[in-house]
Write an enzyme that holds these catalytic residues in place. Structure first.
Site, PDB file in Angstrom:
ATOM      1  CE  LYS A  73      -7.752   0.937   6.399  1.00 12.98           C
ATOM      2  NZ  LYS A  73      -7.850  -0.545   6.291  1.00 12.98           N
ATOM      3  CG  LEU A  89       5.010  -0.560  10.672  1.00 13.17           C
ATOM      4  CD1 LEU A  89       5.655  -0.294  12.021  1.00 13.17           C
ATOM      5  CD2 LEU A  89       5.961  -1.342   9.759  1.00 13.17           C
ATOM      6  CG  PHE A 139      -1.950   1.102   1.164  1.00 10.23           C
ATOM      7  CD1 PHE A 139      -3.085   0.972   0.382  1.00 10.23           C
ATOM      8  CD2 PHE A 139      -1.773   2.274   1.886  1.00 10.23           C
ATOM      9  CE1 PHE A 139      -4.024   2.000   0.308  1.00 10.23           C
ATOM     10  CE2 PHE A 139      -2.708   3.293   1.831  1.00 10.23           C
ATOM     11  CZ  PHE A 139      -3.835   3.156   1.038  1.00 10.23           C
ATOM     12  CB  ALA A 140       3.942   2.194   1.836  1.00 13.47           C
ATOM     13  CG  HIS A 146      -1.148   0.587  13.248  1.00 11.49           C
ATOM     14  ND1 HIS A 146      -2.370   0.533  12.608  1.00 11.49           N
ATOM     15  CD2 HIS A 146      -0.231   0.155  12.339  1.00 11.49           C
ATOM     16  CE1 HIS A 146      -2.199   0.096  11.377  1.00 11.49           C
ATOM     17  NE2 HIS A 146      -0.918  -0.145  11.191  1.00 11.49           N
ATOM     18  CE1 TYR A 169      10.425  -0.658   9.479  1.00 10.20           C
ATOM     19  CE2 TYR A 169       9.434  -1.608  11.449  1.00 10.20           C
ATOM     20  CZ  TYR A 169       9.604  -1.600  10.079  1.00 10.20           C
ATOM     21  OH  TYR A 169       8.957  -2.519   9.316  1.00 10.20           O
TER      22      TYR A 169
END
Length: 326
Positions: free
Chosen positions: A96, A73, A13-14, A78, A57
């Site tokens: 989300k 992630l 998605f990123a 989250h 990270y």
């Protein structure tokens, strides 16, 4: 100077949506990506020239050259990584659901307030003009008194057995993934929160919901919704009043599932149609986020709004049985 972004993780998605959106947003720049697999950075480097790739990270969070981070992630990570990023002095836009239970928002809001940084859930629909327009029409009485909302969102990923949405330990399930949208749609447009969940029906596989049907009573209207990871692609929200109805035919994946469109009927044979064929809601989300982070401008969906949506999801889970997050 451009508002500088880093991304924690190089997921699909990123890569397909949020990375390009950050790159395309006015006044914003994607400058960093954290991934332990160097080859996963290559698609990002193709559009973000000069991208700095971090091997973990924490290294990205330690960089003084990054103003904000986007967190895509798995769901169960989250809350801890949002708090960690805030404590590192970064603004945070987290995918989300940003939390798995409403009470987890206490720690998020406290971390935001202590840091003085902006933090929000990536609810992109709140930034799309079709929702702004729907809210304006419904709350101004264009359909008379709102009496009922129907909301549907489904897709079929039955064959994708390794998908994290099938993993209960990582916050999987259709309600966490897409129920957040049907609940948010009703709350965004109406400005109300539910009083009661009157129906909560689920079908589960591997302890995650793959089909969920629920009904809710709000102060001035009722709602029925279905979300599923086992049905053919469909998405639609209808706001039904005593003098008309308003339909969003592509409310969630605007211009991906279909062209974003609003239809308003206020008399038999009388319809108004509005379309937004060129709007990218992810770009608008990035631009609105940066504006709030830099100037303190009002944000369409602060953490307090997201907490209300998670509270509704909690109510749905609890009306069915034990909450999956414990």
């Amino acid at each position: 100077m451009a508002f500088r972004w880093g991304i924690l993780g190089a997921g699909k998605f990123a890569r397909q949506h949020m990375g390009p959106a950050i790159h395309a947003a006015n006044g914003n720049s994607l400058v960093g990506l954290a991934t332990s697999t160097a080859s996963k950075a290559e698609p990002f480097e193709a559009f973000a020239t000069g991208l700095e790739v971090f091997s973990d990270y924490d290294a990205l969070l330690d960089s003084p050259d990054i103003d904000a981070v986007y967190i895509p992630l798995p769901n169960h990570l989250h809350v801890p990584w949002t708090i960690k990023a805030l404590e590192a002095g970064k603004h945070v836009l987290c995918e989300k659901p940003i939390a798995l239970q409403a009470d987890q928002f206490d720690a998020l809001i406290n971390a935001r307030d202590r840091s003085g940084k902006h933090a929000a859930e990536a609810l992109m629909i709140a930034h799309h003009p079709q929702f702004t327009r729907a809210q304006e029409l419904v709350q101004s009485g264009a359909i008379g008194k709102l009496r009922h909302v129907d909301a549907v969102f489904s897709y079929n990923n039955a064959g994708d057995t390794t998908n994290i949405r099938h993993d209960p330990a990582k916050g999987g399930g259709g309600l966490y993934d897409i129920g957040v949208y049907t609940c948010s749609a009703a709350r965004l447009v109406s400005g109300e929160d539910p009083n009661e969940i009157t129906l909560s029906r689920m079908e589960k596989e591997n302890s995650v919901d793959v089909y969920a049907q629920f009904a809710a009573e709000f102060p001035s209207f009722s709602m029925s919704s279905m979300v599923s990871m086992r049905l053919h692609n469909r998405q639609e929200v209808v706001f039904h009043g005593d003098q008309g109805w308003l339909k969003l035919s592509c409310p969630f994946n605007a211009n991906v599932y279909d062209v974003s469109e609003l239809i308003l009927e206020t008399a038999v044979g009388s319809r108004i149609q509005e379309r937004w064929p060129s709007v990218n809601q992810y770009v608008l989300q990035v631009e609105n986020f940066a504006k709030t982070a830099q100037s303190g401008a009002e944000y369409p969906c602060p953490l307090e709004f997201s907490r209300g949506t998670q509270n509704m999801l909690d109510m749905i889970f609890e009306a069915h049985g034990p909450h999956p997050a414990g």
